[in-house]
Design a protein around this motif. Sequence first.
Motif, PDB file in Angstrom:
ATOM      1  N   LEU A 183       0.832  -1.212   0.000  1.00  0.00           N
ATOM      2  CA  LEU A 183       0.000   0.000   0.000  1.00  0.00           C
ATOM      3  C   LEU A 183       0.865   1.260   0.000  1.00  0.00           C
ATOM      4  N   ILE A 184       1.950   1.231   0.793  1.00  0.00           N
ATOM      5  CA  ILE A 184       2.876   2.371   0.828  1.00  0.00           C
ATOM      6  C   ILE A 184       3.513   2.558  -0.543  1.00  0.00           C
ATOM      7  N   TYR A 185       3.916   1.435  -1.154  1.00  0.00           N
ATOM      8  CA  TYR A 185       4.560   1.480  -2.475  1.00  0.00           C
ATOM      9  C   TYR A 185       3.602   2.061  -3.521  1.00  0.00           C
ATOM     10  N   GLN A 186       2.353   1.607  -3.498  1.00  0.00           N
ATOM     11  CA  GLN A 186       1.361   2.087  -4.467  1.00  0.00           C
ATOM     12  C   GLN A 186       1.147   3.584  -4.318  1.00  0.00           C
ATOM     13  N   ILE A 244      11.757   5.837  -9.317  1.00  0.00           N
ATOM     14  CA  ILE A 244      11.021   4.577  -9.175  1.00  0.00           C
ATOM     15  C   ILE A 244      11.969   3.447  -8.799  1.00  0.00           C
ATOM     16  N   LEU A 245      13.142   3.413  -9.433  1.00  0.00           N
ATOM     17  CA  LEU A 245      14.125   2.360  -9.122  1.00  0.00           C
ATOM     18  C   LEU A 245      14.590   2.454  -7.671  1.00  0.00           C
ATOM     19  N   ARG A 246      14.787   3.698  -7.191  1.00  0.00           N
ATOM     20  CA  ARG A 246      15.183   3.867  -5.786  1.00  0.00           C
ATOM     21  C   ARG A 246      14.070   3.404  -4.849  1.00  0.00           C
ATOM     22  N   LEU A 247      12.835   3.714  -5.242  1.00  0.00           N
ATOM     23  CA  LEU A 247      11.679   3.265  -4.451  1.00  0.00           C
ATOM     24  C   LEU A 247      11.597   1.740  -4.452  1.00  0.00           C
ATOM     25  N   ASP A 248      11.797   1.142  -5.648  1.00  0.00           N
ATOM     26  CA  ASP A 248      11.800  -0.326  -5.747  1.00  0.00           C
ATOM     27  C   ASP A 248      12.907  -0.921  -4.894  1.00  0.00           C
ATOM     28  N   LEU A 298       6.261 -13.584  -2.508  1.00  0.00           N
ATOM     29  CA  LEU A 298       6.039 -12.277  -1.882  1.00  0.00           C
ATOM     30  C   LEU A 298       6.821 -11.192  -2.610  1.00  0.00           C
ATOM     31  N   ILE A 299       8.076 -11.503  -2.959  1.00  0.00           N
ATOM     32  CA  ILE A 299       8.886 -10.551  -3.735  1.00  0.00           C
ATOM     33  C   ILE A 299       8.264 -10.356  -5.111  1.00  0.00           C
ATOM     34  N   ALA A 300       7.822 -11.482  -5.724  1.00  0.00           N
ATOM     35  CA  ALA A 300       7.202 -11.412  -7.063  1.00  0.00           C
ATOM     36  C   ALA A 300       5.966 -10.529  -7.041  1.00  0.00           C
ATOM     37  N   ILE A 301       5.125 -10.671  -6.000  1.00  0.00           N
ATOM     38  CA  ILE A 301       3.903  -9.860  -5.886  1.00  0.00           C
ATOM     39  C   ILE A 301       4.249  -8.379  -5.799  1.00  0.00           C
ATOM     40  N   THR A 302       5.248  -8.073  -4.956  1.00  0.00           N
ATOM     41  CA  THR A 302       5.609  -6.675  -4.748  1.00  0.00           C
ATOM     42  C   THR A 302       6.257  -6.076  -5.996  1.00  0.00           C
ATOM     43  N   ILE A 303       7.113  -6.868  -6.672  1.00  0.00           N
ATOM     44  CA  ILE A 303       7.738  -6.388  -7.913  1.00  0.00           C
ATOM     45  C   ILE A 303       6.676  -6.207  -8.998  1.00  0.00           C
ATOM     46  N   GLN A 304       5.768  -7.190  -9.107  1.00  0.00           N
ATOM     47  CA  GLN A 304       4.721  -7.100 -10.132  1.00  0.00           C
ATOM     48  C   GLN A 304       3.759  -5.955  -9.853  1.00  0.00           C
ATOM     49  N   GLN A 305       3.710  -5.528  -8.590  1.00  0.00           N
ATOM     50  CA  GLN A 305       2.862  -4.387  -8.284  1.00  0.00           C
ATOM     51  C   GLN A 305       3.360  -3.147  -9.026  1.00  0.00           C
ATOM     52  N   SER A 306       4.709  -3.049  -9.168  1.00  0.00           N
ATOM     53  CA  SER A 306       5.287  -1.945  -9.928  1.00  0.00           C
ATOM     54  C   SER A 306       4.842  -1.996 -11.382  1.00  0.00           C
ATOM     55  N   VAL A 307       4.895  -3.203 -11.978  1.00  0.00           N
ATOM     56  CA  VAL A 307       4.471  -3.390 -13.370  1.00  0.00           C
ATOM     57  C   VAL A 307       2.964  -3.155 -13.484  1.00  0.00           C
ATOM     58  N   LEU A 308       2.215  -3.634 -12.476  1.00  0.00           N
ATOM     59  CA  LEU A 308       0.766  -3.440 -12.455  1.00  0.00           C
ATOM     60  C   LEU A 308       0.425  -1.951 -12.443  1.00  0.00           C
TER      61      LEU A 308
END
Length: 580
Positions: A183-186, A244-248, A298-308
């Motif tokens: 949620l914070i990332y979004q 975005i990369l720094r945030l990721d 869990l990492i995949a979900i969070t990384i894919q959230q960026s793509v999403l």
Amino acid sequence: MDHLIEFWPILKRLLIYVKPYKKKLTLAFFLLISGSISEVLGPILIGYFINNILSKHQLHLLTILTIIVLFIILQILSVFMNYFQSILFNKIAVKSINKLREDVMYAALRQPISEFDSQPIGQMISKVTNDTEAVKELYDTVAPILFRSILLIFIILFAMFILEWHMAIVALFILPLVIILMLIYQYYSTPLLRKVRYYLADINNKFNETINGMNVIQQFRQQHRFEQKIKKSSHLHYMSRMKILRLDGFLLRPLLSLLSAVILCNFMLLFSFLPTGAFEVGILYAFITYLGRLNEPLIAITIQQSVLQQSIVAGERIFSLIDSPKQKYGNSKKLLKSGKINIKNISFNYSNCEKNILENINIDIASKSFIAFVGHTGSGKSTLANLLMGYYPLKHGKIYLDDRSIDSISHCVLRKNILMVQQDPIVLSDTVFYNITLGREISEEKVWRILNTVHLSQLVKSMPKGIYSLLGEEGNNLSVGQKQLLAIARILVAYPKVLILDEATANIDSGTEKLIQKTLLSIRKNCTLIVIAHRLSTIVEADSIVVLNKGKVIELGTHKQLLDKKKCYWKMYKFQSSKF
């Protein structure tokens, strides 16, 4: 909260595009589930081997071979099922994105002409290309990975609870922490991703502008200036991407790895404090393996959230184009019987201009007459022609075609009955034949007759493949005059009721101009001819000449009548005559 409100409607709308492929989607998800289950069963087999065979030294060859064979079969099944589900998801993604691109192009082709006056072309191209490609990742990457990751998490947690529920509860604490992290990332990534998409479209627009204007840029030695403009846009795009990369880099893998390490430490403490024999070594192995496996989804979900998020932002831009107002036309499909035109009290200004371009215009044009619009640059001649074509909605006044209001006539009737030859006509990067027919069913013989009429037959015969020779990008292997002749040839395929020529003979030599005049005189027998002229010598035989100045009609009459008045038209004609 605004980001969350926007997110779900756009996501739901994007997912509608996969609805036609429900059966394939169901099969793909079934293969995904089967592959995930096969993957999770592996550590359970190894745990059973450690607890019941290795630790008890009951090394029965048949049992060991059975476990090895089962383990290999599970891994092979997992690989094959994941392969086939990936193929299916990609097929669905490509088909869905093709439909989305069709919708975007449909919307782009039906945009009001006024949109192209104000919107950079590169922005629209970016929506059709880059943004649809970003949405494609939602279908072929984000959706399957998110589903597989969520499924793996539930299967792993289920397996953990079956093996040892105390340790499973400890592992469960990671989920709410990950949700908070997402949620914070979004919240922080959405505005940054919007900027990235905007800057990418801006780069496309500047490249488009640079390439189209290359002659002018090189002529006036503006290479450095345009290089700096593109460099600035690229730098802004780069800076947004870096944010975005720094945030990721901060919110994704490092924090998740830290959370997993904390959970693993809790496993070790729990294993140390509980009595001996409470846990078996095989169970601890399975839990450590599952924790590693749990970390991956869990990492995949969070990384894919960026793509999403990128897909959602791209979808937002695409739907802004699809939902934008379309060019409005009437519903009447009744054909025009004549080329009669009545212009009543027309006042008009463009959306980005407060001052009226046309002011209270009243003109009556009889069917099959020859009318000319003349005036200095900026007098409103071309604007009036565009209104007659129905390109812009009327705010003040009315235009009647064949005694019918122009806003009641359908698009197909307008385009069949009113045609325009522009000063700088569009030539498609296609054959001569297609550039004339434009998809209409016409014989080669008729095309050659038309080419003879407009005096292009010798040119076309000299080309390698005749009428099937390819013309260059924007007809760059034709002169400006030849382009205009080609545009007139298109008209001669089927005579309209009204033909408008917007400075169509401005770039043709005097010899060719006389031949074109003969062609136009033959056209007059079949339709109303409206000529916007700079060369007054081309309109001396007009039935009526309308003189415009600053958007107003200041004179109206025949060539002779206007010369006798010795006003504005007389001055213009005398000035042009004195130059020759």
